[in-house]
Design a protein around this motif. Structure first.
Motif, PDB file in Angstrom:
ATOM      1  N   THR A  28       0.840  -1.199   0.000  1.00 25.13           N
ATOM      2  CA  THR A  28       0.000   0.000   0.000  1.00 25.13           C
ATOM      3  C   THR A  28       0.871   1.244   0.000  1.00 25.13           C
ATOM      4  O   THR A  28       0.682   2.159  -0.812  1.00 25.13           O
ATOM      5  CB  THR A  28      -0.937   0.008   1.226  1.00 25.13           C
ATOM      6  N   TYR A  29       1.838   1.282   0.903  1.00 24.70           N
ATOM      7  CA  TYR A  29       2.711   2.454   1.033  1.00 24.70           C
ATOM      8  C   TYR A  29       3.495   2.691  -0.260  1.00 24.70           C
ATOM      9  O   TYR A  29       3.590   3.817  -0.738  1.00 24.70           O
ATOM     10  CB  TYR A  29       3.661   2.271   2.220  1.00 24.70           C
ATOM     11  N   GLN A  30       4.027   1.613  -0.852  1.00 23.34           N
ATOM     12  CA  GLN A  30       4.803   1.757  -2.088  1.00 23.34           C
ATOM     13  C   GLN A  30       3.913   2.181  -3.255  1.00 23.34           C
ATOM     14  O   GLN A  30       4.328   2.990  -4.092  1.00 23.34           O
ATOM     15  CB  GLN A  30       5.543   0.466  -2.429  1.00 23.34           C
ATOM     16  N   ILE A  53      -5.378  -3.059   7.835  1.00 16.99           N
ATOM     17  CA  ILE A  53      -3.933  -2.931   7.596  1.00 16.99           C
ATOM     18  C   ILE A  53      -3.680  -1.892   6.515  1.00 16.99           C
ATOM     19  O   ILE A  53      -2.784  -1.039   6.642  1.00 16.99           O
ATOM     20  CB  ILE A  53      -3.325  -4.293   7.196  1.00 16.99           C
ATOM     21  N   ILE A  54      -4.467  -1.930   5.449  1.00 14.42           N
ATOM     22  CA  ILE A  54      -4.353  -0.959   4.359  1.00 14.42           C
ATOM     23  C   ILE A  54      -4.599   0.447   4.905  1.00 14.42           C
ATOM     24  O   ILE A  54      -3.853   1.384   4.589  1.00 14.42           O
ATOM     25  CB  ILE A  54      -5.334  -1.312   3.219  1.00 14.42           C
ATOM     26  N   ILE A  80      -3.112   5.936   5.992  1.00 17.73           N
ATOM     27  CA  ILE A  80      -3.111   7.108   6.879  1.00 17.73           C
ATOM     28  C   ILE A  80      -1.680   7.559   7.161  1.00 17.73           C
ATOM     29  O   ILE A  80      -1.372   8.750   7.117  1.00 17.73           O
ATOM     30  CB  ILE A  80      -3.883   6.797   8.177  1.00 17.73           C
ATOM     31  N   LYS A  81      -0.803   6.604   7.444  1.00 19.39           N
ATOM     32  CA  LYS A  81       0.600   6.962   7.705  1.00 19.39           C
ATOM     33  C   LYS A  81       1.195   7.691   6.500  1.00 19.39           C
ATOM     34  O   LYS A  81       1.873   8.704   6.647  1.00 19.39           O
ATOM     35  CB  LYS A  81       1.430   5.727   8.030  1.00 19.39           C
ATOM     36  N   PHE A  82       0.947   7.171   5.305  1.00 20.02           N
ATOM     37  CA  PHE A  82       1.492   7.796   4.104  1.00 20.02           C
ATOM     38  C   PHE A  82       0.990   9.227   3.956  1.00 20.02           C
ATOM     39  O   PHE A  82       1.784  10.149   3.768  1.00 20.02           O
ATOM     40  CB  PHE A  82       1.136   6.999   2.846  1.00 20.02           C
ATOM     41  N   ASP A 132      -2.982  19.894   9.035  1.00 25.03           N
ATOM     42  CA  ASP A 132      -4.200  19.089   9.116  1.00 25.03           C
ATOM     43  C   ASP A 132      -4.459  18.464   7.750  1.00 25.03           C
ATOM     44  O   ASP A 132      -5.019  19.100   6.863  1.00 25.03           O
ATOM     45  CB  ASP A 132      -5.397  19.945   9.537  1.00 25.03           C
ATOM     46  N   THR A 133      -4.027  17.236   7.587  1.00 29.93           N
ATOM     47  CA  THR A 133      -4.155  16.541   6.308  1.00 29.93           C
ATOM     48  C   THR A 133      -5.619  16.272   5.997  1.00 29.93           C
ATOM     49  O   THR A 133      -6.364  15.791   6.849  1.00 29.93           O
ATOM     50  CB  THR A 133      -3.398  15.203   6.352  1.00 29.93           C
TER      51      THR A 133
END
Length: 133
Positions: free
Chosen positions: A50-52, A86-87, A92-94, A103-104
């Motif tokens: 997901t992150y990649q 997990i996704i 969210i982290k990305f 504030d994203t």
């Protein structure tokens, strides 16, 4: 006017399509799986894929002179709906680590379970980014 977006910072398309098309105020990004462009390796787990995938999208929209904050819509294609928590954690982290805003604002999103993805990926993400006037 259509402008094809192509960057070596994201994987080469796996078929007869382009990484993205910019039509002036909107950029449409083709679905990205979690291939690392420097190694052509796909991580084993859905969190890293997901992150990649999102990193690949970021590199493409940056080639169109846009930023993560310009993404207004994503569509996620996943092979197991049970992976959504997990996704979501990776997603969210990305966005929180890549956004230039304190504030994203997350983009709108659709999520669809599919039976199979290219290269046996666990997730593919496409995006639409807009230039805010």
């Amino acid at each position: 006017m259509l402008h094809v977006i192509n960057t070596k910072k994201s994987p080469t398309p796996l078929g007869p399509y382009v990484q993205a098309i910019d039509i002036g105020n909107i950029t449409f990004v083709s679905g990205q799986i979690g291939i690392r462009p420097d190694t052509n390796v796909i991580p084993d787990n859905v969190y890293d894929q997901t992150y990649q995938s999102l990193e690949n999208i970021k590199n493409i929209i940056e080639a169109a002179d846009l930023q993560i904050n310009n993404i207004i819509k994503t569509t996620l294609f996943i092979i197991d709906i049970n992976d959504v928590p997990i996704i979501n954690a990776s997603y969210i982290k990305f966005f929180h680590s890549s956004s230039s805003y304190e504030d994203t604002i997350l983009p709108t999103r659709s999520c669809v379970e599919v039976s199979k993805l290219p290269k046996n990926a666990k997730i593919e993400i496409e995006a639409i980014a807009a230039r805010i006037l």
